[in-house]
Design a protein around this motif. Sequence first.
Motif, PDB file in Angstrom:
ATOM      1  N   ILE A  47       1.051  -1.045  -0.100  1.00  0.00           N
ATOM      2  CA  ILE A  47       0.081   0.112   0.122  1.00  0.00           C
ATOM      3  C   ILE A  47       0.882   1.276   0.102  1.00  0.00           C
ATOM      4  O   ILE A  47       1.891   1.316   0.698  1.00  0.00           O
ATOM      5  N   ASP A  85       0.277   5.175   0.229  1.00  0.00           N
ATOM      6  CA  ASP A  85      -0.713   6.460   0.791  1.00  0.00           C
ATOM      7  C   ASP A  85       0.082   7.624   0.986  1.00  0.00           C
ATOM      8  O   ASP A  85       1.103   7.622   1.305  1.00  0.00           O
ATOM      9  N   HIS A  97       2.255  -4.245   6.667  1.00  0.00           N
ATOM     10  CA  HIS A  97       0.941  -4.126   5.906  1.00  0.00           C
ATOM     11  C   HIS A  97      -0.032  -5.205   6.473  1.00  0.00           C
ATOM     12  O   HIS A  97       0.587  -6.306   6.770  1.00  0.00           O
ATOM     13  N   ARG A 130      -2.893   6.101   7.829  1.00  0.00           N
ATOM     14  CA  ARG A 130      -4.160   5.795   7.663  1.00  0.00           C
ATOM     15  C   ARG A 130      -4.900   4.437   6.982  1.00  0.00           C
ATOM     16  O   ARG A 130      -5.829   3.855   7.441  1.00  0.00           O
ATOM     17  N   SER A 131      -3.976   3.834   5.962  1.00  0.00           N
ATOM     18  CA  SER A 131      -3.940   2.894   5.437  1.00  0.00           C
ATOM     19  C   SER A 131      -4.114   1.461   6.080  1.00  0.00           C
ATOM     20  O   SER A 131      -4.506   0.271   5.854  1.00  0.00           O
ATOM     21  N   VAL A 150      -1.040   0.278   7.671  1.00  0.00           N
ATOM     22  CA  VAL A 150       0.393   0.302   7.569  1.00  0.00           C
ATOM     23  C   VAL A 150       0.766   0.772   8.837  1.00  0.00           C
ATOM     24  O   VAL A 150       0.540   1.954   9.216  1.00  0.00           O
TER      25      VAL A 150
END
Length: 185
Positions: free
Chosen positions: A27, A29, A140, A169-170, A172
């Motif tokens: 990911i 971001d 992740h 935010r993701s 991670v």
Amino acid sequence: MRKVILNLAMTLDGFIEGPNGEIDWCIMDDDMNFDAFISTIDTIFYGRVSYDAWGNFQPDENTSPAEVAMWQGIHSKKKFVFSSQNRQSEKATFITSDIANKVAEIKKQEGKDIWLYGGASLIKTFINSGLIDIYKISIHPVALGSGKPLFENLKERINLRLIKTDVFRSGVVQFTYEPELLKRS
């Protein structure tokens, strides 16, 4: 002195690649601010397989402007490739032997820090040789069940000291560690 920084993505179950080399689970971001990391380095260490796959990677026309800029930043760095193949390249310097001494020489040169990009075999060599100064491991939120593990066939235990944690935010979570120097008697 410059530092060798292992900065990589890892799954929750400890893999840095899927069973077929896939990294589609990674990911990226905005709040990860990978560009800030790229600005702290001026050199990248690759294994030959990773260099052949990613060292000159060019994103396609559907790639976001942010990712295109990221790849431009990566490709602007000095590149060293650790390989048993002694190849010539205008874009990279190939190192075929005496890894520990060559790394020590490069670290003494003027410049910014060094990113140990990988792949798995080179990372394991660096881990077992004690050549990593900083471990930046981004966990992740995915479990693959199989793949290439980060820590495998260690010669000895590695004790690390947590120096920073970042949550994105993701989902991670990035842990930054430095090796603890053990007192030997």
